[in-house]
Design an enzyme around this catalytic site. Structure first.
Site, PDB file in Angstrom:
ATOM      1  N   GLU A   1      28.815  10.984  69.253  1.00 53.13           N
ATOM      2  CA  GLU A   1      29.869   9.858  69.280  1.00 53.13           C
ATOM      3  C   GLU A   1      30.947  10.036  68.018  1.00 53.13           C
ATOM      4  O   GLU A   1      32.220  10.160  68.705  1.00 53.13           O
ATOM      5  CB  GLU A   1      29.403   8.646  68.972  1.00 53.13           C
ATOM      6  CG  GLU A   1      28.407   8.115  69.947  1.00 53.13           C
ATOM      7  CD  GLU A   1      27.016   8.048  69.217  1.00 53.13           C
ATOM      8  OE1 GLU A   1      26.424   9.086  68.908  1.00 53.13           O
ATOM      9  OE2 GLU A   1      26.061   7.187  69.344  1.00 53.13           O
TER      10      GLU A   1
ATOM     11  N   CYS B   1      28.067   4.835  64.215  1.00 54.72           N
ATOM     12  CA  CYS B   1      29.078   5.225  65.490  1.00 54.72           C
ATOM     13  C   CYS B   1      29.602   3.944  65.986  1.00 54.72           C
ATOM     14  O   CYS B   1      30.644   4.077  66.726  1.00 54.72           O
ATOM     15  CB  CYS B   1      28.021   5.886  66.365  1.00 54.72           C
ATOM     16  SG  CYS B   1      27.792   7.590  65.775  1.00 54.72           S
TER      17      CYS B   1
ATOM     18  N   CYS C   1      24.334   3.986  66.913  1.00 58.07           N
ATOM     19  CA  CYS C   1      23.774   3.581  65.598  1.00 58.07           C
ATOM     20  C   CYS C   1      25.075   2.784  64.835  1.00 58.07           C
ATOM     21  O   CYS C   1      26.237   2.519  65.396  1.00 58.07           O
ATOM     22  CB  CYS C   1      23.482   4.563  64.556  1.00 58.07           C
ATOM     23  SG  CYS C   1      24.625   5.633  63.922  1.00 58.07           S
TER      24      CYS C   1
ATOM     25  N   HIS D   1      26.952  12.919  64.299  1.00 57.05           N
ATOM     26  CA  HIS D   1      26.431  12.167  65.671  1.00 57.05           C
ATOM     27  C   HIS D   1      27.474  12.643  66.943  1.00 57.05           C
ATOM     28  O   HIS D   1      28.721  12.832  66.489  1.00 57.05           O
ATOM     29  CB  HIS D   1      26.273  10.785  65.466  1.00 57.05           C
ATOM     30  CG  HIS D   1      25.081  10.528  64.522  1.00 57.05           C
ATOM     31  ND1 HIS D   1      24.812   9.094  64.403  1.00 57.05           N
ATOM     32  CD2 HIS D   1      24.497  11.280  63.625  1.00 57.05           C
ATOM     33  CE1 HIS D   1      23.547   8.962  63.596  1.00 57.05           C
ATOM     34  NE2 HIS D   1      23.612  10.298  63.113  1.00 57.05           N
TER      35      HIS D   1
HETATM   36 ZN   LIG Z   1      25.325   7.454  65.376  1.00 55.83          ZN
END
Ligand SMILES: [Zn+2]
Length: 146
Positions: free
Chosen positions: A52, A83, A80, A50
């Site tokens: 991040e 993250c 999420c 992801h």
């Molecule tokens: Zn994430």
């Protein structure tokens, strides 16, 4: 700081152009950009890639520390659970995010990670920055896939 969020949204645009879910992130310290990243889960065959997480890895490598003390993260979408955990472990100072994610977000929705008992460091959170553009990108992306 709309300038850094604009950079995060540009990373989201680049992610969409690669066929990835359009999310982008930027890490800043003392007004200087340490890292920028967009989602690369497909490209890297890595479910943890992801924006991040990639930005945190790059910033930590750059400063040679596992703790991003005094650093701020700008991300186009509400993080999420994974993250949010990474943001906490990285000791990021502030989190600025764009669009809310009612389905998968873990900051102000669902598990609300930063206010859960297992969370030992929570950043200051600022939401809704540049959210209309970040949300528009996501909507366009998912509309195209249907
Ligand atoms: Zn994430």
């Amino acid at each position: 700081m709309p300038g850094f969020m604009d950079m995060a949204i540009e990373e989201a645009r680049l992610a969409a152009a690669r066929g990835e879910v359009p999310v982008g992130a930027v890490i800043v310290r003392d007004g200087a950009v340490l890292a920028t990243a967009g989602n690369r889960t497909l490209e890297l065959s890595d479910p943890t890639a992801h924006a991040e997480v990639l930005a945190i890895r790059a910033a930590a490598a750059k400063i040679g520390s596992e703790r991003l003390i005094g650093c701020d993260l700008y991300v186009s979408l509400e993080p999420c659970a994974m993250c949010a955990g990474a943001i906490s472990f990285a000791r990021l100072r502030r989190l600025y995010y764009g669009a809310a994610d009612e389905k998968g977000g873990a900051v102000e929705h669902n598990v609300r990670f930063f206010s859960s008992p297992g969370c030992h460091h929570a950043p200051e959170v600022y939401s809704g920055i540049g959210e209309s553009e970040a949300g528009r990108l996501l909507k366009a992306f998912f509309a195209n896939r249907r």
